[in-house]
Design a protein around this motif. Structure first.
Motif, PDB file in Angstrom:
ATOM      1  N   UNK A  22       0.827  -1.204   0.000  1.00  0.00           N
ATOM      2  CA  UNK A  22       0.000   0.000   0.000  1.00  0.00           C
ATOM      3  C   UNK A  22       0.865   1.258   0.000  1.00  0.00           C
ATOM      4  N   UNK A  23       2.021   1.197   0.635  1.00  0.00           N
ATOM      5  CA  UNK A  23       2.898   2.365   0.715  1.00  0.00           C
ATOM      6  C   UNK A  23       3.776   2.503  -0.520  1.00  0.00           C
ATOM      7  N   UNK A  24       4.160   1.385  -1.118  1.00  0.00           N
ATOM      8  CA  UNK A  24       5.124   1.400  -2.212  1.00  0.00           C
ATOM      9  C   UNK A  24       4.485   1.557  -3.577  1.00  0.00           C
ATOM     10  N   UNK A  25       3.254   1.080  -3.747  1.00  0.00           N
ATOM     11  CA  UNK A  25       2.627   1.042  -5.060  1.00  0.00           C
ATOM     12  C   UNK A  25       1.356   1.876  -5.120  1.00  0.00           C
ATOM     13  N   UNK A  26       1.049   2.336  -6.326  1.00  0.00           N
ATOM     14  CA  UNK A  26      -0.232   2.962  -6.623  1.00  0.00           C
ATOM     15  C   UNK A  26      -1.110   1.861  -7.213  1.00  0.00           C
ATOM     16  N   UNK A  27      -2.185   1.519  -6.526  1.00  0.00           N
ATOM     17  CA  UNK A  27      -3.024   0.394  -6.919  1.00  0.00           C
ATOM     18  C   UNK A  27      -4.026   0.850  -7.976  1.00  0.00           C
ATOM     19  N   UNK A 137       6.683   7.035  -7.055  1.00  0.00           N
ATOM     20  CA  UNK A 137       7.955   7.750  -7.012  1.00  0.00           C
ATOM     21  C   UNK A 137       8.126   8.331  -5.610  1.00  0.00           C
ATOM     22  N   UNK A 138       9.333   8.778  -5.322  1.00  0.00           N
ATOM     23  CA  UNK A 138       9.635   9.272  -3.987  1.00  0.00           C
ATOM     24  C   UNK A 138       8.760  10.464  -3.608  1.00  0.00           C
ATOM     25  N   UNK A 144       1.740  11.578  -0.043  1.00  0.00           N
ATOM     26  CA  UNK A 144       0.747  10.805   0.705  1.00  0.00           C
ATOM     27  C   UNK A 144       0.999  10.899   2.208  1.00  0.00           C
ATOM     28  N   UNK A 145       2.258  10.936   2.620  1.00  0.00           N
ATOM     29  CA  UNK A 145       2.562  11.063   4.048  1.00  0.00           C
ATOM     30  C   UNK A 145       2.092  12.409   4.578  1.00  0.00           C
ATOM     31  N   UNK A 146       2.338  13.492   3.827  1.00  0.00           N
ATOM     32  CA  UNK A 146       1.892  14.816   4.291  1.00  0.00           C
ATOM     33  C   UNK A 146       0.366  14.919   4.297  1.00  0.00           C
ATOM     34  N   UNK A 147      -0.302  14.313   3.303  1.00  0.00           N
ATOM     35  CA  UNK A 147      -1.771  14.327   3.288  1.00  0.00           C
ATOM     36  C   UNK A 147      -2.339  13.591   4.495  1.00  0.00           C
ATOM     37  N   UNK A 148      -1.750  12.447   4.835  1.00  0.00           N
ATOM     38  CA  UNK A 148      -2.205  11.695   5.997  1.00  0.00           C
ATOM     39  C   UNK A 148      -1.998  12.495   7.276  1.00  0.00           C
ATOM     40  N   UNK A 149      -0.853  13.178   7.370  1.00  0.00           N
ATOM     41  CA  UNK A 149      -0.556  13.978   8.555  1.00  0.00           C
ATOM     42  C   UNK A 149      -1.526  15.153   8.684  1.00  0.00           C
TER      43      UNK A 149
END
Length: 164
Positions: A22-27, A137-138, A144-149
């Protein structure tokens, strides 16, 4: 029959989840497939002794195979259980049309077939959820991390204004 027992019947019990996928790939697209397993492998799955990290699926010769998934041997110390290799290739049970659709997508550049979770459906059959995925990509991972935060912060701030 009460409402609670009806909800429990439709629940799918997840044996193992590939959180890293889920973290590494765009499903892009998800599929549900059956697993061709030995009897002792099913017992191991019921005991939640499986690992999907580092595993993937591939289409070879018109069939789909799960590669690298580890299902530990059930009761290996007792003599009555047939032994098998824990990380062997396992056949996935899919319709031909689904396999064809997967194969055409996999031939495109950047697509991978990633297992997301193994679970037992309401009939008690072992199923696996696969996804056609593209690697993130990095900068996508950072976004996604900033959106979750940000979502977590707004939920925390709005908590005091909600009715109790």
């Amino acid at each position: 029959m009460t409402a609670k027992s009806h909800q429990d019947k439709n629940k799918q019990t997840a044996v193992t989840v590939n959180k890293k996928a889920y973290a590494t790939f765009e499903l892009v697209e998800r599929f549900e497939a059956g697993l061709a397993l030995l009897g002792s492998e099913v017992k191991s799955l019921r005991a939640a002794q499986a690992d999907l990290t580092g595993s993937y699926a591939r289409v070879d010769g018109g069939q789909c195979w799960l590669v690298g998934a580890k299902i530990t041997q059930y009761g290996a110390s007792s003599g009555g259980v047939t032994l098998y290799e824990p990380a062997r290739k396992r056949k996935l049970l899919l319709h031909k049309s689904e396999i064809h659709r997967m194969k055409t997508k996999l031939e495109q550049r950047g697509f991978t077939l990633v297992p997301l979770r193994i679970y037992f459906n309401d009939k008690g059959l072992a199923k696996i959820e696969l996804a056609l995925a593209r690697g993130k990509r990095q900068y996508d991972k950072r976004r996604t991390i900033t959106e979750q935060q940000q979502k977590r912060d707004t939920d925390r701030d709005m908590k005091k204004y909600r009715k109790r």
